[in-house]
Design an enzyme around this catalytic site. Structure first.
Site, mmCIF file in Angstrom:
data_model
loop_
_atom_site.group_PDB
_atom_site.id
_atom_site.type_symbol
_atom_site.label_atom_id
_atom_site.label_comp_id
_atom_site.label_asym_id
_atom_site.label_seq_id
_atom_site.Cartn_x
_atom_site.Cartn_y
_atom_site.Cartn_z
ATOM 1 C CB ILE A 60 -8.603 10.834 -25.561
ATOM 2 C CG1 ILE A 60 -9.168 11.749 -24.464
ATOM 3 C CG2 ILE A 60 -7.862 11.640 -26.621
ATOM 4 C CD1 ILE A 60 -8.101 12.453 -23.637
ATOM 5 C CB THR A 123 -0.992 23.523 -17.088
ATOM 6 O OG1 THR A 123 -1.047 24.858 -16.592
ATOM 7 C CG2 THR A 123 -1.793 22.622 -16.155
ATOM 8 C CG ASP A 124 2.219 27.526 -15.187
ATOM 9 O OD1 ASP A 124 1.018 27.336 -15.451
ATOM 10 O OD2 ASP A 124 2.781 28.627 -15.346
ATOM 11 C CD GLU A 125 -3.894 27.301 -14.612
ATOM 12 O OE1 GLU A 125 -4.829 27.151 -13.802
ATOM 13 O OE2 GLU A 125 -4.045 27.739 -15.759
ATOM 14 C CE1 TYR A 148 -6.640 22.529 -17.513
ATOM 15 C CE2 TYR A 148 -5.688 24.393 -16.344
ATOM 16 C CZ TYR A 148 -5.628 23.465 -17.364
ATOM 17 O OH TYR A 148 -4.559 23.455 -18.232
ATOM 18 C CE LYS A 152 -3.287 19.271 -18.475
ATOM 19 N NZ LYS A 152 -3.259 18.563 -19.793
#
Length: 325
Positions: A60, A123-125, A148, A152
């Protein structure tokens, strides 16, 4: 519809492609995947001969390639990401390159091509950690605690900026921990199953009481489908299963299913920056779009464990590939 799915050879992406091809037989699906260590094109062996499916090996971050692919596309769903927290702690650079720079490249190409729909799978993170009570809402401030989740969160903010600045028709979904077939065996459930199949102990971080909300992967795919087709541009939708379990509970479920006892547990030093609890409130997607999980956790975990036990050769091939890398 001509749909581009990035990261479609990974765990959730491959399940999403399988779902789309089964529900929308007239859709054309292009899978763009770099086939890094967690990407496995064999995950899609059952659809590779479908005339509506095509695969392109690429990254990408490759602007020329992405621009060419998006020229005639109607929509993009971006799954492509480095996603393992432990790897982000020891090597954060690739996470920024793929998750931030790669997303920026996709957004720019989507804007230039006049794409009709862009969906960022997050993500909920990105929300950080929770105390014993409460939930993550779509309005919860972003407070990532690992490289990480920070990468995100950065990608999510870029998606928001492209909607606000350029009116790109973009949406974001943030999900809880997924489980199900085809998950790369560095994640908790398939890793523990793999360890036990080899007669080894399973490593549990800290006291094992870190809490996660678990969501069956195909329920997640159905939710992304609903958001893609019915979601409001510029909005964030939380996708959770309302299945809060400690890591120790999950471990004991796996041990029981495989005829093992707690002597197979090896408690190890806790991970750096290990978030204590995640829990998602999914009221918004339920009330506005009508999505609900179709499986209970008990149903989903049984299907998952059975799949790995019946597909041990798949695990062996992954392990072989990992050993050769």
């Amino acid at each position: 519809m001509k749909l581009v799915v990035t990261g479609g050879a990974g765990f959730i992406g491959s399940c999403f492609i399988r779902h789309i091809l089964s529900v929308y037989p007239d859709y054309k699906v292009i899978n763009l995947d770099a086939l890094t260590y967690a990407g496995n094109i064999q995950n899609l062996d059952d659809v590779k001969d479908n005339p509506n499916y095509s695969f392109i090996h690429g990254n990408i971050c490759d602007k020329k390639l992405v621009s060419e692919i998006l020229k005639e596309a109607d929509a993009v769903v971006n799954f492509a990401a480095e996603s393992h927290v432990d790897r982000s702690i020891t090597g954060p650079e690739i996470f920024v390159e793929t998750n931030v720079q790669g997303t920026l490249n996709l957004l720019q190409c989507a804007k230039d091509s006049g794409i009709n729909r862009y969906l960022q799978v997050s993500t909920d993170e990105v929300y950080g950690t929770l105390p014993k009570d409460g939930y993550f809402y779509e309005t919860t401030p972003l407070a990532p605690n690992s490289p990480y989740s920070a990468s995100k969160a950065g990608a999510d903010l870029l998606v928001r900026a492209y909607f606000e600045t350029y009116k790109l028709p973009a949406l974001i979904t943030r999900c809880s921990n997924n489980y199900g077939p085809y998950q790369y065996p560095e994640k908790l459930i398939p890793f523990f199953i793999s360890q036990l199949l080899k007669g080894e102990k399973v490593p549990v971080y800290g006291d094992g009481l870190n809490v996660r909300d678990w969501l069956y992967v195909y329920d997640h795919c159905k939710a992304i489908d609903v958001v893609l087709h019915k979601g409001k541009e510029g909005e964030v939708y939380n996708i959770g299963g309302h299945n809060e379990k400690t890591n120790l509970e999950i471990t004991k479920i796996i041990l029981d299913a495989m005829g093992k006892d707690e002597s197979s547990i090896n408690f190890v030093k806790d991970r750096l920056g290990h978030d204590r609890r995640y829990a998602i409130d999914n009221t918004k997607i339920q009330s506005e779009l009508g999505w609900r999980p179709s499986l209970t956790f008990e149903e989903g975990i049984k299907l998952t464990i059975d799949w790995y036990l019946n597909n041990q050769e798949w695990i062996k091939q992954i392990e072989k590939k990992k050993g050769a890398a």
